[in-house]
Design an enzyme around this catalytic site. Sequence first.
Site, PDB file in Angstrom:
ATOM      1  N   GLU A 274       7.624  -1.066  -2.441  1.00 17.55           N
ATOM      2  CA  GLU A 274       6.266  -1.195  -2.995  1.00 17.55           C
ATOM      3  C   GLU A 274       5.856   0.032  -3.801  1.00 17.55           C
ATOM      4  O   GLU A 274       5.327   0.991  -3.247  1.00 17.55           O
ATOM      5  CB  GLU A 274       5.258  -1.439  -1.850  1.00 17.55           C
ATOM      6  CG  GLU A 274       3.825  -1.614  -2.351  1.00 17.55           C
ATOM      7  CD  GLU A 274       2.802  -1.851  -1.239  1.00 17.55           C
ATOM      8  OE1 GLU A 274       3.158  -1.756  -0.058  1.00 17.55           O
ATOM      9  OE2 GLU A 274       1.633  -2.112  -1.576  1.00 17.55           O
TER      10      GLU A 274
ATOM     11  N   GLY B 283      -4.332  -4.980  -4.046  1.00 18.65           N
ATOM     12  CA  GLY B 283      -4.741  -3.691  -4.607  1.00 18.65           C
ATOM     13  C   GLY B 283      -6.220  -3.462  -4.874  1.00 18.65           C
ATOM     14  O   GLY B 283      -6.561  -2.592  -5.657  1.00 18.65           O
ATOM     15  N   GLY B 284      -7.095  -4.270  -4.269  1.00 23.66           N
ATOM     16  CA  GLY B 284      -8.524  -4.092  -4.515  1.00 23.66           C
ATOM     17  C   GLY B 284      -9.102  -5.153  -5.441  1.00 23.66           C
ATOM     18  O   GLY B 284     -10.308  -5.168  -5.707  1.00 23.66           O
TER      19      GLY B 284
ATOM     20  N   ASP C 150      -0.797  -4.490   8.060  1.00 21.20           N
ATOM     21  CA  ASP C 150      -0.177  -3.239   8.518  1.00 21.20           C
ATOM     22  C   ASP C 150      -1.062  -2.033   8.241  1.00 21.20           C
ATOM     23  O   ASP C 150      -0.563  -0.925   8.060  1.00 21.20           O
ATOM     24  CB  ASP C 150       1.171  -3.059   7.810  1.00 21.20           C
ATOM     25  CG  ASP C 150       1.026  -3.007   6.286  1.00 21.20           C
ATOM     26  OD1 ASP C 150       0.127  -3.692   5.754  1.00 21.20           O
ATOM     27  OD2 ASP C 150       1.796  -2.279   5.627  1.00 21.20           O
TER      28      ASP C 150
ATOM     29  N   LYS D  79       7.443  -5.376  -4.169  1.00 24.89           N
ATOM     30  CA  LYS D  79       5.996  -5.607  -4.010  1.00 24.89           C
ATOM     31  C   LYS D  79       5.253  -4.736  -5.016  1.00 24.89           C
ATOM     32  O   LYS D  79       4.902  -3.590  -4.726  1.00 24.89           O
ATOM     33  CB  LYS D  79       5.584  -5.269  -2.566  1.00 24.89           C
ATOM     34  CG  LYS D  79       4.091  -5.393  -2.297  1.00 24.89           C
ATOM     35  CD  LYS D  79       3.783  -5.413  -0.816  1.00 24.89           C
ATOM     36  CE  LYS D  79       2.290  -5.388  -0.567  1.00 24.89           C
ATOM     37  NZ  LYS D  79       1.932  -5.707   0.811  1.00 24.89           N
TER      38      LYS D  79
ATOM     39  N   ARG E   9     -11.936  -0.480   7.319  1.00 26.26           N
ATOM     40  CA  ARG E   9     -12.220  -1.924   7.214  1.00 26.26           C
ATOM     41  C   ARG E   9     -13.221  -2.343   8.301  1.00 26.26           C
ATOM     42  O   ARG E   9     -14.146  -3.098   8.055  1.00 26.26           O
ATOM     43  CB  ARG E   9     -10.948  -2.748   7.364  1.00 26.26           C
ATOM     44  CG  ARG E   9      -9.837  -2.394   6.403  1.00 26.26           C
ATOM     45  CD  ARG E   9      -9.916  -3.160   5.089  1.00 26.26           C
ATOM     46  NE  ARG E   9      -8.756  -2.855   4.277  1.00 26.26           N
ATOM     47  CZ  ARG E   9      -8.667  -1.855   3.390  1.00 26.26           C
ATOM     48  NH1 ARG E   9      -9.711  -1.073   3.160  1.00 26.26           N
ATOM     49  NH2 ARG E   9      -7.554  -1.643   2.716  1.00 26.26           N
TER      50      ARG E   9
ATOM     51  N   LYS F 144       5.627  -1.839   8.704  1.00 26.36           N
ATOM     52  CA  LYS F 144       5.419  -0.753   7.730  1.00 26.36           C
ATOM     53  C   LYS F 144       6.086   0.486   8.322  1.00 26.36           C
ATOM     54  O   LYS F 144       5.813   0.844   9.473  1.00 26.36           O
ATOM     55  CB  LYS F 144       3.923  -0.513   7.578  1.00 26.36           C
ATOM     56  CG  LYS F 144       3.511   0.758   6.901  1.00 26.36           C
ATOM     57  CD  LYS F 144       2.078   1.046   7.373  1.00 26.36           C
ATOM     58  CE  LYS F 144       1.516   2.281   6.747  1.00 26.36           C
ATOM     59  NZ  LYS F 144       1.123   2.025   5.371  1.00 26.36           N
TER      60      LYS F 144
ATOM     61  N   THR G 198      -7.026   3.395   7.882  1.00 22.51           N
ATOM     62  CA  THR G 198      -7.420   2.282   6.990  1.00 22.51           C
ATOM     63  C   THR G 198      -8.126   1.180   7.765  1.00 22.51           C
ATOM     64  O   THR G 198      -9.153   0.654   7.315  1.00 22.51           O
ATOM     65  CB  THR G 198      -6.175   1.725   6.254  1.00 22.51           C
ATOM     66  OG1 THR G 198      -5.561   2.800   5.554  1.00 22.51           O
ATOM     67  CG2 THR G 198      -6.550   0.649   5.259  1.00 22.51           C
TER      68      THR G 198
ATOM     69  N   GLY H 246      -3.067  -7.999   1.498  1.00 21.74           N
ATOM     70  CA  GLY H 246      -3.787  -7.493   2.653  1.00 21.74           C
ATOM     71  C   GLY H 246      -5.236  -7.940   2.528  1.00 21.74           C
ATOM     72  O   GLY H 246      -5.661  -8.973   3.059  1.00 21.74           O
TER      73      GLY H 246
HETATM   74  P1  13P Z   1      -3.655  -5.071  -0.457  1.00 19.37           P
HETATM   75  O1  13P Z   1      -3.263  -6.477  -0.807  1.00 19.37           O
HETATM   76  O2  13P Z   1      -4.980  -4.969   0.246  1.00 19.37           O
HETATM   77  O3  13P Z   1      -3.487  -4.131  -1.606  1.00 19.37           O
HETATM   78  O4  13P Z   1      -2.615  -4.587   0.666  1.00 19.37           O
HETATM   79  C1  13P Z   1      -1.287  -4.821   0.495  1.00 19.37           C
HETATM   80  C2  13P Z   1      -0.500  -3.758   1.149  1.00 19.37           C
HETATM   81  O5  13P Z   1       0.287  -4.010   2.030  1.00 19.37           O
HETATM   82  C3  13P Z   1      -0.652  -2.368   0.687  1.00 19.37           C
HETATM   83  O6  13P Z   1       0.422  -1.599   1.175  1.00 19.37           O
END
Ligand code: 13P
Length: 340
Positions: A175, A260-261, A22, A217, A31, A95, A27, A289
Amino acid sequence: MKQLADIAHALVSPGKGILAADESSPTIEKRFKSIQVPSTEENRLAYRQLLFSAPDLGRHISGVILFDETLRQRASDGMPIAELLLRQGIVPGIKVDSGAKPLAMHAGEKVTEGLDGLRGRLADYAALGAQFSKWRAVISIDRGIPTPFCLEANAHALARFAALSQEAGLVPIVEPEVLMDGGHTIECCEEVTGAALGKVFASLAAHRVHFEGMLLKPNMVVSGNKCEAQASPREVAEVTLRCLKRFVPAAVPGIVFLSGGLSDGDATKNLNAMNQLGGAPWELSFSFGRALQSPALKAWGGEQENGLAMQRALLHRAHCNHQARFGRYRESMETPDATP
Ligand code: 13P
């Protein structure tokens, strides 16, 4: 309410997890820039269509979070993207926030926007086939922050989103992300994550959100990425579970971690260690993600002829995380031909 709980349970069914695809327009542009591909609507669709049509993706992926643009798109054969996912046995999600913006009078802190008109947008998304929704709050750790006010403002917005989602028949994924950027210790991350979760669940209860029909999340509780002492997967697992057990009601069916990186390998190892520890009242799953997409994005490189290699890379990460759901992941599974 029963239907919400059924969808939430399906999203965390044993061995499966969520693919977060999403990325907002800025963003995904970032990428694509990393592989020198321009972020055109055509390229975004080509990339995501390849991801979602990976053979048997539904074996390990229960749901996909989409961005507004993608939920409105059709695959090259004319099939709506939501339908393509359903045919894979995957639940489409959306999202719904419009991003984290600077919090007025609070330097360095953010609050997530997107509540205006949300009731109408949720009805549109449900009509387009979405069955769940996601809202991300962003909490930074630095000198003097987060302030209690920032945690409160974000918890309030998350709870308003969650209540509106349930009213529209969509399972909210709540989240609150404590960022890993910085030199802070894992103990500091635990304290801030606990404070954030405490406020989030108090606010969810005040807004009469039905815990059985939502998913959380959160970030994993980790050392800051500039901290010298990096906690091992076992420590991350112990501290994360200790923190979650203090603040997350057992009525919530599942925890779907963000990556989260973290590198894709570290995210999988931490999830695996948590499932090895066991004893949690919720399913411990993933909604990654970057940790699911990074190898696939590199393998694709913007070229249609790399489609198969790209899908293999995605299925390989999905398989590793599937094993981590049972605490059965081993580093030997990282050799690409280890995917059955
Ligand atoms: P990441 O796993 O890359 O942190 O992304 C998850 C996500 O949906 C962030 O909102």
